[in-house]
Design a protein around this motif. Structure first.
Motif, PDB file in Angstrom:
ATOM      1  N   ARG A   1      29.819  21.414 -30.081  1.00 20.36           N
ATOM      2  CA  ARG A   1      28.413  21.367 -30.513  1.00 20.36           C
ATOM      3  C   ARG A   1      28.102  22.486 -31.503  1.00 20.36           C
ATOM      4  N   GLN A   2      28.870  23.583 -31.459  1.00 20.40           N
ATOM      5  CA  GLN A   2      28.564  24.746 -32.293  1.00 20.40           C
ATOM      6  C   GLN A   2      29.781  25.301 -33.029  1.00 20.40           C
ATOM      7  N   ARG A   3      30.843  24.513 -33.126  1.00 24.89           N
ATOM      8  CA  ARG A   3      32.107  25.047 -33.625  1.00 24.89           C
ATOM      9  C   ARG A   3      32.011  25.683 -35.001  1.00 24.89           C
ATOM     10  N   ARG A   4      31.279  25.112 -35.911  1.00 25.49           N
ATOM     11  CA  ARG A   4      31.191  25.689 -37.258  1.00 25.49           C
ATOM     12  C   ARG A   4      30.456  27.018 -37.225  1.00 25.49           C
ATOM     13  N   GLU A   5      29.330  27.055 -36.527  1.00 22.82           N
ATOM     14  CA  GLU A   5      28.522  28.272 -36.467  1.00 22.82           C
ATOM     15  C   GLU A   5      29.198  29.380 -35.656  1.00 22.82           C
ATOM     16  N   ALA A   6      29.986  29.001 -34.659  1.00 21.53           N
ATOM     17  CA  ALA A   6      30.632  29.991 -33.793  1.00 21.53           C
ATOM     18  C   ALA A   6      31.852  30.633 -34.445  1.00 21.53           C
ATOM     19  N   GLY A   7      32.448  29.960 -35.405  1.00 22.67           N
ATOM     20  CA  GLY A   7      33.550  30.533 -36.166  1.00 22.67           C
ATOM     21  C   GLY A   7      34.797  30.806 -35.348  1.00 22.67           C
TER      22      GLY A   7
ATOM     23  N   TRP B   1      26.073  33.200 -28.783  1.00 20.62           N
ATOM     24  CA  TRP B   1      24.826  33.945 -29.050  1.00 20.62           C
ATOM     25  C   TRP B   1      24.648  34.130 -30.549  1.00 20.62           C
ATOM     26  N   ARG B   2      25.718  34.566 -31.216  1.00 30.04           N
ATOM     27  CA  ARG B   2      25.666  34.772 -32.672  1.00 30.04           C
ATOM     28  C   ARG B   2      25.442  33.467 -33.413  1.00 30.04           C
ATOM     29  N   ALA B   3      26.023  32.382 -32.929  1.00 31.95           N
ATOM     30  CA  ALA B   3      25.898  31.085 -33.607  1.00 31.95           C
ATOM     31  C   ALA B   3      24.461  30.579 -33.584  1.00 31.95           C
ATOM     32  N   GLY B   4      23.744  30.850 -32.498  1.00 34.70           N
ATOM     33  CA  GLY B   4      22.337  30.474 -32.414  1.00 34.70           C
ATOM     34  C   GLY B   4      22.071  28.986 -32.240  1.00 34.70           C
ATOM     35  N   VAL B   5      23.064  28.214 -31.834  1.00 37.54           N
ATOM     36  CA  VAL B   5      22.882  26.780 -31.644  1.00 37.54           C
ATOM     37  C   VAL B   5      22.417  26.477 -30.221  1.00 37.54           C
ATOM     38  N   LEU B   6      23.055  27.108 -29.256  1.00 35.82           N
ATOM     39  CA  LEU B   6      22.713  26.896 -27.845  1.00 35.82           C
ATOM     40  C   LEU B   6      21.598  27.863 -27.446  1.00 35.82           C
ATOM     41  N   PRO B   7      20.792  27.506 -26.469  1.00 38.17           N
ATOM     42  CA  PRO B   7      19.703  28.396 -26.051  1.00 38.17           C
ATOM     43  C   PRO B   7      20.244  29.717 -25.496  1.00 38.17           C
ATOM     44  N   ARG B   8      19.632  30.814 -25.892  1.00 37.16           N
ATOM     45  CA  ARG B   8      20.143  32.139 -25.541  1.00 37.16           C
ATOM     46  C   ARG B   8      19.900  32.559 -24.087  1.00 37.16           C
TER      47      ARG B   8
ATOM     48  N   GLU C   1      21.415  15.745 -34.754  1.00 35.59           N
ATOM     49  CA  GLU C   1      21.626  17.063 -34.147  1.00 35.59           C
ATOM     50  C   GLU C   1      23.108  17.299 -33.851  1.00 35.59           C
ATOM     51  N   LEU C   2      23.891  16.240 -33.765  1.00 37.38           N
ATOM     52  CA  LEU C   2      25.298  16.364 -33.419  1.00 37.38           C
ATOM     53  C   LEU C   2      26.183  16.611 -34.622  1.00 37.38           C
ATOM     54  N   VAL C   3      25.731  16.241 -35.803  1.00 35.99           N
ATOM     55  CA  VAL C   3      26.558  16.327 -36.985  1.00 35.99           C
ATOM     56  C   VAL C   3      26.493  17.752 -37.515  1.00 35.99           C
ATOM     57  N   ARG C   4      27.519  18.534 -37.190  1.00 39.17           N
ATOM     58  CA  ARG C   4      27.537  19.944 -37.569  1.00 39.17           C
ATOM     59  C   ARG C   4      28.829  20.311 -38.311  1.00 39.17           C
TER      60      ARG C   4
END
Length: 192
Positions: free
Chosen positions: A59-65, A132-139, A188-191
């Motif tokens: 769900r957050q792979r691109r933003e999480a790096g 947390w850094r990715a900011g996709v999932l609720p903190r 929302e899923l296309v990331r």
């Protein structure tokens, strides 16, 4: 099969896994009767959470790096090791005499259990920080995830109430994060 369906399936697996983990913690804490059924809850709970963890990462792979990937891999390996330990504990060792159980847990199995705990701890912390850094999932549930599962990973180093509280807090966090996998729209899923 659509991505939305897979994320929803992973969310339901996480919701069920979190509830089963809470019941297993309640059994260990003496709040739920100890019997064959309540002993059998822990291994499937861990297996279900493997699917959910994978979906949370995707769900957050691109933003999480890269940090997210490292955290996911370590968290997944640790959780897989915990599944093996839960299976051994609840499907094999409970039927052994006390001396055999003690010998397995303190003898040749001890280094394995320690390595699994350390890998899981590192994975929880790295995955939590990257998320947390990715900011996709609720903190808020990410903070609970790191807090609760850190205590759970330190199972043999902390008092039993701290471990059980950590398991409960981590379960609540997984339940909450699983709800985040129930997106309202396909966009929302296309990331990636």
């Amino acid at each position: 099969m659509s991505d939305r369906f897979l994320y929803r399936l992973a969310a339901w697996a996480g919701l069920l896994g979190a509830v089963l983990t809470l019941l297993a913690a309640a059994r260990r804490g003496g709040l739920v009767p100890e019997n064959a059924l309540t002993h059998a809850l822990a291994p499937p709970a861990t297996a279900l959470l493997l699917f959910t963890l994978t979906a949370l990462y995707l769900r957050q792979r691109r933003e999480a790096g890269r940090l997210g990937l490292a955290g996911f891999v370590l968290n997944h390996l640790g959780l897989t090791g915990l599944f093996a330990i839960e299976f051994l504990t609840h499907a094999v060792l409970q039927f052994q005499d006390a001396a055999t159980r003690e010998q397995t847990l303190t003898g040749p199995g001890r280094p394995y259990f320690l390595v699994v705990a350390l890998i899981f701890l590192a994975g929880v912390l790295l995955f939590g920080v990257a998320s947390w850094r990715a900011g996709v999932l609720p903190r808020p549930p990410l903070a609970l995830y790191m807090l609760g599962l850190t205590a759970a990973a330190l199972r043999t180093s902390v008092p039993e109430p701290v471990y059980l509280a950590g398991l409960a807090i981590g379960s609540v966090a997984v339940f909450w994060l699983s709800l985040a996998l129930l997106p309202a729209r396909e966009s929302e899923l296309v990331r990636a």
